[in-house]
Design an enzyme around this catalytic site. Structure first.
Site, mmCIF file in Angstrom:
data_model
loop_
_atom_site.group_PDB
_atom_site.id
_atom_site.type_symbol
_atom_site.label_atom_id
_atom_site.label_comp_id
_atom_site.label_asym_id
_atom_site.label_seq_id
_atom_site.Cartn_x
_atom_site.Cartn_y
_atom_site.Cartn_z
ATOM 1 N N GLU A 162 0.827 -1.219 0.000
ATOM 2 C CA GLU A 162 0.000 0.000 0.000
ATOM 3 C C GLU A 162 0.858 1.263 0.000
ATOM 4 O O GLU A 162 0.785 2.078 0.928
ATOM 5 C CB GLU A 162 -0.971 -0.009 1.174
ATOM 6 C CG GLU A 162 -2.048 -1.054 1.046
ATOM 7 C CD GLU A 162 -3.209 -0.833 2.013
ATOM 8 O OE1 GLU A 162 -3.121 0.024 2.902
ATOM 9 O OE2 GLU A 162 -4.215 -1.544 1.875
ATOM 10 N N GLU A 322 -6.285 -8.106 -0.221
ATOM 11 C CA GLU A 322 -6.807 -8.056 1.146
ATOM 12 C C GLU A 322 -8.295 -7.732 1.056
ATOM 13 O O GLU A 322 -8.664 -6.631 0.643
ATOM 14 C CB GLU A 322 -6.094 -6.954 1.952
ATOM 15 C CG GLU A 322 -4.597 -7.169 2.061
ATOM 16 C CD GLU A 322 -3.888 -6.060 2.852
ATOM 17 O OE1 GLU A 322 -4.566 -5.328 3.595
ATOM 18 O OE2 GLU A 322 -2.666 -5.931 2.698
HETATM 19 C C1 GAL Z 1 -4.244 -2.614 5.020
HETATM 20 C C2 GAL Z 1 -2.793 -3.016 5.165
HETATM 21 C C3 GAL Z 1 -2.651 -4.226 6.062
HETATM 22 C C4 GAL Z 1 -3.435 -4.056 7.315
HETATM 23 C C5 GAL Z 1 -4.871 -3.818 6.922
HETATM 24 C C6 GAL Z 1 -5.805 -3.718 8.094
HETATM 25 O O1 GAL Z 1 -4.353 -1.294 4.617
HETATM 26 O O2 GAL Z 1 -2.230 -3.304 3.920
HETATM 27 O O3 GAL Z 1 -1.288 -4.408 6.373
HETATM 28 O O4 GAL Z 1 -2.911 -3.002 8.044
HETATM 29 O O5 GAL Z 1 -4.960 -2.632 6.182
HETATM 30 O O6 GAL Z 1 -5.609 -2.536 8.781
#
Ligand code: GAL
Length: 713
Positions: A162, A322
């Site tokens: 990110e 994710e």
């Molecule tokens: C995303 C990030 C993850 C984790 C997730 C939940 O933005 O890539 O590493 O932090 O959010 O907060």
């Protein structure tokens, strides 16, 4: 899971170039005792997963001190997973440079606009514009790439994590030095820079490149729009260059690996430039409940649909590295929790709008650190419960539709112009309390979402031939080549709607020296803007609007200025009715063959054309000399409906999402998703088979709470 070919040119219609749907989880074997590993792999395989993503925050494990690499932990973990048929996607760990590195090189730390240097200790503390960070990023990437180049269980890579999400900005000395170099390369002479930034306005003239500063906000007055725009172009170029170093190394080590990045906030990344061209495809991290609470765009189901549609515009189908699975929190906030069935529905919404692979965040929640309550598929006590069962069910769903999904694109009848970095930044250099292109465009997107019309965002240079209508929400910068593209679209039967303020600025953010809209648009639309003026919000004189004008995607929807209902009102007239306009009026000069669809309805503009239409070839070119309001949007959407832009499922309630994916051979997949916990019925136009259950349906289709159906007509 193999890469099929090199990526095709960026387009909203592009499917991803791998031959399987990847399904799995980001996984952190370094967070648990090794005794968990075998059971984890068994359970993943039993759920139907085929891959994990690992290593993005583990630089200190890969390289515990400079030049000493240690692959042991991840080698063993990759091998355990592989024995159960689970492949690994690795990440370059550059979001978390280790302490030994920042201690030796504190100059790589970001500095905020108040001159405060980031401390070491979380992530994204280092500045991607820093040449020192770039050297070390190449070093760690090369070491990892060389170590894994012949490992058949490592199938692809994510660059960093990110990028620019915590912040994209830096005002460090090193950043300033890099910016000066960038300016020198871009402008060659200081005269050219002064001309572009408007050096004769206020005290902004430079005598030489060594004097060039970073555009600190309010220091003490406003910086020039050209200066600000170039700082963000520089940040985007630096981010792309930072990633390019890694991509080059990974591709040289093993050309069969696919390489992507997982995007979070869309800050200072020009996806349609080198950043996106370097990748096989783009990844988007989808946290609907978090983003809805941040942006308040109208419920988390809508917020997710909006984000997916915005993201698809950059390069077509994508993967979701994710996907939110449960309750999420960091120390200062917590999000709503997906109810039973909802995690599967949200994952299917991602697929319905272009995800060609998906990973649920994360396998298990961490027991320590800044995300201890960010839940995963397995619970803290290592027991699989409802989220595990739903993930397993979703894997079964994917198995049932995978062969139909691969190679298909998301249907879009209406496109909203988006995905243009320069236009997003141009707006931010000078927002004036007016809505951003995204804030304006999302009113139409929201309206068509509720009607279940196939809608998305598209860049004006993309292939427009599959659209029925294109809305351009005040793109300040417009190119001649785009005019030719939209002209062909209209001639072939499309409806083009261009809104106020479009084509008013050059790429340097100078105002054009002819009446807008420039670059061929005035000739196409038969309209020129002779005068424009502010329509004030209720009880204001129009000088200032509440602060916090859109910071682009990040703040989209945070502020929607109300339509003017008091004081000096400006009305639009449509047929026999009038209704309030908002934000801005334009007084238009129109050609003889242009008709007024709506006119101004009072004050000195009374009777003057406000929304115009010219027939060209088989299509229509419409100009709206104002910004959207809910009411204007409703009327424009009705006009589109009368022209044949129809709902995919006319009887479906607003809370049921309907989208379509169309295969290269024309095969159609209709996704029908209930976004609420109340059962819902929809009426099918023709008999169809639900590929998830194998059941045939005709007439009424019943959806349970958060029920999902994927129909093949
Ligand atoms: C995303 C990030 C993850 C984790 C997730 C939940 O933005 O890539 O590493 O932090 O959010 O907060």
């Amino acid at each position: 899971m193999k890469k099929k070919n090199n990526p095709a040119p960026l387009s909203v219609w592009r499917p991803i170039n791998i031959d399987r749907f990847i399904i799995g989880v980001p996984h952190y074997p370094e967070h648990v005792d090794e005794s968990y590993w075998e059971r984890d792999a068994e359970r993943m395989a039993a759920a139907g997963f085929n891959a994990v993503r690992m290593g993005e925050f583990a630089w200190h494990i890969w390289e515990p001190y400079q030049g000493h690499f240690d692959f042991d932990l991840f080698d063993r973990s990759i091998a355990v997973l592989a024995r159960h048929g689970i492949k690994t996607i690795l990440c370059t760990p550059t979001a978390t440079p280790p302490r030994w590195l920042t201690t030796a090189h504190p100059e790589m730390l970001r500095v905020d606009e108040n001159g405060r240097q980031a401390s070491h200790g979380s992530r994204q503390h280092a500045d991607t514009t820093s040449p020192v960070l770039r050297d070390h990023s190449r070093r760690i990437t090369r070491a990892m790439a060389e170590h894994y180049r012949d490992n058949p269980d490592v199938i692809g890579w994510q660059t960093d994590n990110e990028l620019n999400t915590t912040t994209s900005l830096s005002f460090s000395e090193s950043c300033a030095a890099e910016f000066r170099k960038w300016c020198h390369l871009r402008y060659k002479t200081i005269d050219a820079l002064n001309a572009a930034w408007g050096g004769d306005f206020w005290a902004t003239h430079y005598d030489n490149f060594d004097q060039v500063v970073l555009p600190l906000p309010m220091a003490p007055g406003h910086v020039s729009p050209g200066h600000r725009q170039d700082y963000h172009r520089f940040l985007a170029d630096a981010t792309a260059a930072f990633q390019h170093d890694q991509v080059e190394i990974l591709r040289a080590a093993n050309p069969d690996w696919f390489v992507f990045h997982n995007l979070g906030q869309l800050e200072d990344i020009d996806f349609r430039g080198q950043f996106g061209e370097d990748l096989d495809f783009i990844g988007f991290d989808i946290y609907p409940m978090l983003y809805d609470e941040m942006r308040r765009t109208g419920g988390h189901a809508y917020t997710q649909a909006l984000q997916l549609d915005i993201c698809r515009a950059y390069s077509g189908n994508f993967i979701v590295p994710e996907q939110a699975s449960g309750f999420g929190s960091q120390p200062t906030f917590s999000t709503m929790t997906p109810e039973p069935g909802e995690m599967r529905r949200m994952a299917m919404s991602s697929v319905a709008r272009g995800a060609d692979s998906l990973m649920f965040f994360r396998w298990r929640p961490a027991h320590f650190g800044a995300e201890i309550y960010w839940m995963g598929i397995i619970d803290h006590d290592d027991v699989p419960r409802r989220r595990y069962e739903e993930a397993k069910q979703f894997a079964g769903d994917i198995a049932a539709i995978e062969k139909h999904l691969i190679g298909s694109s998301v249907r879009m009848d209406v496109g909203i112009a988006g995905a243009d970095f320069d236009n997003q930044e141009a707006y931010r250099t000078y927002p004036m309390g007016l809505p951003s292109p995204l804030e304006d465009g999302l009113l139409l997107h929201q309206n068509l979402y509720r009607r279940n019309v196939a809608t998305g965002f598209i860049h004006p240079s993309d292939d427009l031939s599959r659209l029925k209508a294109l809305y351009v929400p005040h793109f300040l910068m417009w190119d001649d080549a785009w005019t030719e593209n939209v002209r062909r679209f209209v001639e072939n039967g499309g409806t083009l709607i261009v809104s106020a303020m479009t084509g008013t600025r050059t790429r340097d953010n100078h105002i054009h020296r002819e009446l807008a809209p420039a670059n061929g648009l005035a000739d196409l639309l038969g309209v020129r803007v002779e005068e424009f003026g502010r329509i004030a919000a209720p009880e204001s004189d129009g000088l200032f609007e509440p602060p916090g004008a859109d910071a682009g995607f990040r703040a989209s929807g945070v502020k929607r200025l109300p339509a003017c209902s008091a004081g000096r009102r400006y009305l639009l007239r449509h047929g026999n009715t009038t209704f309030p306009a908002s934000h801005l009026y334009e007084k238009l000069i129109v050609e003889d063959d242009v008709e007024a669809l709506m006119s101004w309805g009072n004050r000195f503009l009374d009777g003057e054309p406000a929304v115009t239409m010219r027939r060209i070839g088989k299509g229509k070119a419409i100009y709206a000399g104002t910004y959207l309001t809910d009411e204007l949007t409703e009327r424009l959407a009705d006009l589109l409906r009368d022209d044949g832009v129809l709902s995919l499922l006319p009887d479906a309630p607003e809370t049921v999402e309907v989208t379509e994916r169309i295969g290269a051979n024309g095969e159609r997949l209709l996704f029908i998703l209930n976004t609420t916990d109340e059962p819902a019925n929809v009426t099918l136009a023709a008999p169809a088979t639900d590929l998830l259950t194998g059941t045939s349906h005709s007439g009424t289709l019943e959806l349970g709470a958060y029920g999902v159906s994927v129909l093949q007509p």
